[in-house]
Write a protein that holds these residues in place. Structure first.
Motif, PDB file in Angstrom:
ATOM      1  N   VAL A  91      41.349  40.823  48.404  1.00 30.49           N
ATOM      2  CA  VAL A  91      40.329  41.862  48.673  1.00 30.49           C
ATOM      3  C   VAL A  91      40.039  42.682  47.408  1.00 30.49           C
ATOM      4  CG1 VAL A  91      39.806  43.912  50.024  1.00 30.49           C
ATOM      5  CG2 VAL A  91      40.870  41.946  51.122  1.00 30.49           C
ATOM      6  N   LEU A  92      41.109  43.203  46.785  1.00 30.92           N
ATOM      7  CA  LEU A  92      40.887  44.038  45.591  1.00 30.92           C
ATOM      8  C   LEU A  92      40.395  43.187  44.421  1.00 30.92           C
ATOM      9  CD1 LEU A  92      43.950  46.454  45.809  1.00 30.92           C
ATOM     10  CD2 LEU A  92      41.610  46.836  46.583  1.00 30.92           C
ATOM     11  N   PHE A 140      37.391  42.538  40.383  1.00 39.85           N
ATOM     12  CA  PHE A 140      37.424  41.559  39.286  1.00 39.85           C
ATOM     13  C   PHE A 140      36.390  40.441  39.455  1.00 39.85           C
ATOM     14  CE2 PHE A 140      41.908  43.083  39.713  1.00 39.85           C
ATOM     15  CZ  PHE A 140      41.874  43.921  38.623  1.00 39.85           C
ATOM     16  N   ALA A 141      36.509  39.700  40.576  1.00 38.99           N
ATOM     17  CA  ALA A 141      35.672  38.503  40.731  1.00 38.99           C
ATOM     18  C   ALA A 141      34.184  38.839  40.720  1.00 38.99           C
ATOM     19  CB  ALA A 141      36.036  37.780  42.020  1.00 38.99           C
ATOM     20  N   GLY A 142      33.803  39.863  41.481  1.00 38.08           N
ATOM     21  CA  GLY A 142      32.386  40.226  41.552  1.00 38.08           C
ATOM     22  C   GLY A 142      31.855  40.613  40.185  1.00 38.08           C
ATOM     23  N   VAL A 143      32.655  41.429  39.465  1.00 35.19           N
ATOM     24  CA  VAL A 143      32.225  41.886  38.140  1.00 35.19           C
ATOM     25  C   VAL A 143      32.177  40.708  37.172  1.00 35.19           C
ATOM     26  CG1 VAL A 143      32.802  43.416  36.219  1.00 35.19           C
ATOM     27  CG2 VAL A 143      33.244  44.140  38.557  1.00 35.19           C
ATOM     28  N   CYS A 192      40.577  31.167  42.610  1.00 30.90           N
ATOM     29  CA  CYS A 192      39.328  31.210  43.372  1.00 30.90           C
ATOM     30  C   CYS A 192      39.608  32.022  44.634  1.00 30.90           C
ATOM     31  CB  CYS A 192      38.890  29.815  43.768  1.00 30.90           C
ATOM     32  SG  CYS A 192      38.500  28.799  42.356  1.00 30.90           S
ATOM     33  N   GLY A 193      38.768  32.997  44.906  1.00 33.91           N
ATOM     34  CA  GLY A 193      39.013  33.875  46.046  1.00 33.91           C
ATOM     35  C   GLY A 193      39.426  35.248  45.543  1.00 33.91           C
ATOM     36  N   ALA A 194      39.866  35.343  44.287  1.00 29.87           N
ATOM     37  CA  ALA A 194      40.145  36.650  43.679  1.00 29.87           C
ATOM     38  C   ALA A 194      39.362  36.707  42.361  1.00 29.87           C
ATOM     39  CB  ALA A 194      41.624  36.837  43.457  1.00 29.87           C
ATOM     40  N   ILE A 195      39.834  36.017  41.331  1.00 28.25           N
ATOM     41  CA  ILE A 195      39.010  35.880  40.108  1.00 28.25           C
ATOM     42  C   ILE A 195      39.289  34.494  39.546  1.00 28.25           C
ATOM     43  CG2 ILE A 195      40.737  37.112  38.723  1.00 28.25           C
ATOM     44  CD1 ILE A 195      38.379  37.886  36.843  1.00 28.25           C
ATOM     45  N   SER A 196      38.238  33.822  39.131  1.00 29.01           N
ATOM     46  CA  SER A 196      38.397  32.453  38.642  1.00 29.01           C
ATOM     47  C   SER A 196      37.423  32.191  37.500  1.00 29.01           C
ATOM     48  CB  SER A 196      38.131  31.492  39.800  1.00 29.01           C
ATOM     49  OG  SER A 196      37.802  30.228  39.307  1.00 29.01           O
ATOM     50  N   GLY A 197      37.979  31.693  36.393  1.00 34.19           N
ATOM     51  CA  GLY A 197      37.144  31.428  35.225  1.00 34.19           C
ATOM     52  C   GLY A 197      36.126  30.327  35.466  1.00 34.19           C
ATOM     53  N   GLY A 237      31.458  36.064  49.141  1.00 30.60           N
ATOM     54  CA  GLY A 237      31.491  34.884  50.012  1.00 30.60           C
ATOM     55  C   GLY A 237      32.769  34.094  49.789  1.00 30.60           C
ATOM     56  N   GLU A 238      33.109  33.918  48.522  1.00 34.61           N
ATOM     57  CA  GLU A 238      34.328  33.180  48.160  1.00 34.61           C
ATOM     58  C   GLU A 238      35.575  33.929  48.659  1.00 34.61           C
ATOM     59  OE1 GLU A 238      34.446  30.312  46.328  1.00 34.61           O
ATOM     60  OE2 GLU A 238      35.948  30.494  44.756  1.00 34.61           O
ATOM     61  N   GLY A 239      35.567  35.253  48.501  1.00 34.37           N
ATOM     62  CA  GLY A 239      36.693  36.076  48.971  1.00 34.37           C
ATOM     63  C   GLY A 239      36.856  35.945  50.483  1.00 34.37           C
ATOM     64  N   SER A 240      35.729  35.863  51.204  1.00 37.06           N
ATOM     65  CA  SER A 240      35.829  35.774  52.661  1.00 37.06           C
ATOM     66  C   SER A 240      36.417  34.421  53.081  1.00 37.06           C
ATOM     67  CB  SER A 240      34.463  36.008  53.322  1.00 37.06           C
ATOM     68  OG  SER A 240      33.582  34.989  52.954  1.00 37.06           O
ATOM     69  N   LEU A 241      36.179  33.375  52.286  1.00 39.03           N
ATOM     70  CA  LEU A 241      36.783  32.074  52.583  1.00 39.03           C
ATOM     71  C   LEU A 241      38.301  32.149  52.354  1.00 39.03           C
ATOM     72  CD1 LEU A 241      36.275  29.112  53.344  1.00 39.03           C
ATOM     73  CD2 LEU A 241      35.869  28.604  50.956  1.00 39.03           C
TER      74      LEU A 241
END
Lengths: 494, 96
Positions: free
Chosen positions: A90-91, A96-99, A299-304, A334-338
């Protein structure tokens, strides 16, 4: 703890993140300008550079970045308890991921929609660009070797999924032919394709398929791995309209249906999370939560990896710069929700704590199979269907995602090898078939060279996947930061 | 047909048209560039066949491809640049 509460807390926090934090980032940091002439308009060619409706583009972006990885990572990481995984997903998604994803698109849009590697070359230096390409190749190598192991495990544990999983490829081939050769209306084809796929899923439990225990000295999982690499090589060499395009389309639909089914079933059945919030009693040999949690769930939090998609294709289609917020940041949501759905399935899908502990008896156990078992129990209870059918459905979903990632990975590796061939003037490397064989050769060498006959060599260096992926994310954030500094953007300055 | 069902049918058709547009965009857009590039590669090969005789490569079908040359002249400049030749390779045929 009720799974509905965790689900609403997670989705609610992500929604707040989108409403407030992404607005702050978009307006105060990136200062997205609706009047900025984006590359999609500046270089519009109807091929690569096409201004695209933001909702459609969000759909492309989301389905491109979402796959098996946001299921695999959380399904392994819940071994430390559902709390740390939940907080990181979630955090991580919000801060991180969105930014990261939106930042990669923005940096690319501000640099003629060049890929993040090319932008790095310009902003940081050619050595950083070379590093980028090597890192990407290694990430793809690990993904291919590991996903082959994951799929083979799923197909052995769920023989009922073999017919629908391979049948989905036949369905995709027929869809491609119907559209391009017979010009059948796409909505009709979509309906037929989805009906055929779900028909196969219903049929699967009646026709379970298992490979022989040993063929040519290869155990069952090694046979599947060889078959999967063979498939990936053929699929990556076929023209995209024959298989890749229709299969990606079906996978996209599957993704939305799967997410809807899982969340809908949680709402209808309200399961209880039996796993501990923090697992102080982890099985022997489990590595420390810090730092492994942050690389296990990428993936789901932050992924290069997302930065590559963001800057490679998405940025060329951004209609208005302000669309970056929805496409990039909401794509990460969307990825976080998965990933959140995977956490719920693996922690609330079993009846007792003892059963859960048996599933997670050592680090690396559980994983996708726990997602299938747990998810099937939730979907079965919520929608009133048999658990075998639900397990087949979720297995097919995971296998299709992983399979797509595999053959896309091989195709991308081929492009990199061909690019090296051009840069270093080695003509043989520029040949498509030769480059594909080299790519597959590297994957097979890793799978069987490091893993022996079982072909599980990818797992030996699996922890490196997360780290490599996060190094890539760090490089992307570095590039975005350099760009912000060059533009004189500082938090709070007008 | 009563006016209400007419109205409903119109709305349904409109919705179907809209859904069809969204589905087509979702299907074609991700692969638009790959397919266009593959098509361009085939076109490039065809250009080579049509202009091969002029560049000293014997082509038994020249008699037939000759009449296509005027139709492909417009694309000639882009083609020779894509093939890595900054200027026209044909001495008697200069486009740039």
């Amino acid at each position: 703890m009720s799974a509905i509460i965790v689900m609403l807390a997670g989705l609610g926090a992500m929604a707040l993140g989108y409403l407030f934090y992404s607005k702050f980032i978009a307006e105060r940091i990136f200062r997205l300008d609706p009047n900025y002439r984006t590359p999609a308009h500046e270089f519009e060619d109807g091929v690569d550079y096409v201004p695209t409706n933001r909702y459609i583009l969000w759909g492309h972006h989301f389905t491109s970045v979402a796959g098996a990885a946001p299921i695999v990572g959380p399904a392994v990481a819940v071994i430390w308890g559902w709390g740390p995984a939940f907080l990181w997903v979630v955090l991580g998604t919000i801060f991180f991921a969105g930014v990261h994803d939106a930042g990669a698109i923005w940096a690319s849009v501000r640099n003629k929609a060049k890929s993040i590697g090319a932008v790095t070359g310009e902003l940081v230096g050619s050595r950083a660009r070379a590093l980028f390409m090597i890192v990407i190749f290694l990430v793809l190598l690990m993904v291919n070797a590991v996903f082959a192991v994951v799929i083979s495990g799923l197909l052995i544990d769920n023989p009922s999924a073999v017919v629908p999983a391979w049948g989905a490829i036949v369905v995709a081939l027929i869809i491609g032919q119907l559209i391009y050769r017979f010009n059948v209306n796409l909505l009709v084809v979509t309906g037929l394709g989805v009906a055929a796929l779900y028909g196969l899923i219903l049929l699967g439990p009646s026709v379970p398929v298992s490979l022989p225990e040993s063929t040519l000295g290869l155990p069952q999982n090694a046979q599947w791995i060889v078959l999967l690499f063979l498939y990936a090589a053929i699929a990556s060499l076929l023209p995209v309209w024959v298989l890749l395009q229709p299969r990606d389309y079906i996978n996209g639909i599957q993704l939305f249906i799967g997410l809807g089914l899982l969340y809908g079933a949680v709402l209808l059945s309200n399961p209880t999370i039996v796993a501990p919030m923090y697992n102080a009693d982890v099985p022997a040999g489990t590595p420390s939560l810090i730092p492994l949690l942050f690389v296990t769930i990428a993936c789901g939090a932050i992924s290069g990896f997302h930065g590559l998609v963001s800057s490679g294709t998405t940025s060329k289609q951004i209609n208005k710069e302000t669309d970056v917020r929805l496409v990039g940041y909401f794509g990460a949501i969307g990825e976080g929700s998965l990933a959140l759905a995977a956490i719920l399935a693996t922690t609330a899908g079993v009846a007792t704590l003892g059963e859960w502990q048996a599933l997670y008896s050592s680090f690396g156990d559980g994983g996708v199979q726990a997602f299938v078992t747990g998810g099937a129990a939730i979907v079965g209870a919520g929608l009133g269907i048999s658990e075998t059918v639900a397990a087949t459905l979720l297995t097919v979903m995971a296998v299709l995602f992983a399979g797509t990632t595999m053959d896309t990975g091989v195709r991308l590796q081929r492009y990199i090898i061909q690019e090296w061939g051009e840069i270093y003037r080695i003509p043989v490397l520029t040949n498509g078939t030769a480059a594909t064989l080299i790519a597959i050769g590297c994957c097979v060498a890793l799978a069987f060279g490091a893993g022996g006959l079982s072909g599980a060599g990818g797992l030996v260096i699996w922890p490196l996947f997360g780290t490599t992926n996060q190094i890539l994310a760090g490089l992307t954030l570095l590039v975005v930061t350099v760009l912000l500094v060059r533009l004189g953007r500082r938090c709070g300055t007008p | 047909m009563p006016p209400d069902s007419n109205e409903l049918g119109k709305k349904l058709r409109e919705w179907l048209r809209h859904a069809s547009r969204v589905a087509e965009e979702a299907y074609y857009a991700p692969y638009r560039s790959t397919i266009a590039r593959a098509r361009r590669d085939e076109d490039d090969l065809f250009m080579l066949l049509v202009f091969s005789e002029m560049m000293g490569v014997p082509n038994p079908a020249t008699y037939y491809t000759l009449e296509l040359q005027p139709l492909l002249l417009e694309r000639f400049h882009d083609w020779h640049r894509r093939m890595g030749m900054e200027h026209s390779p044909l001495e008697h045929f200069r486009c740039c």
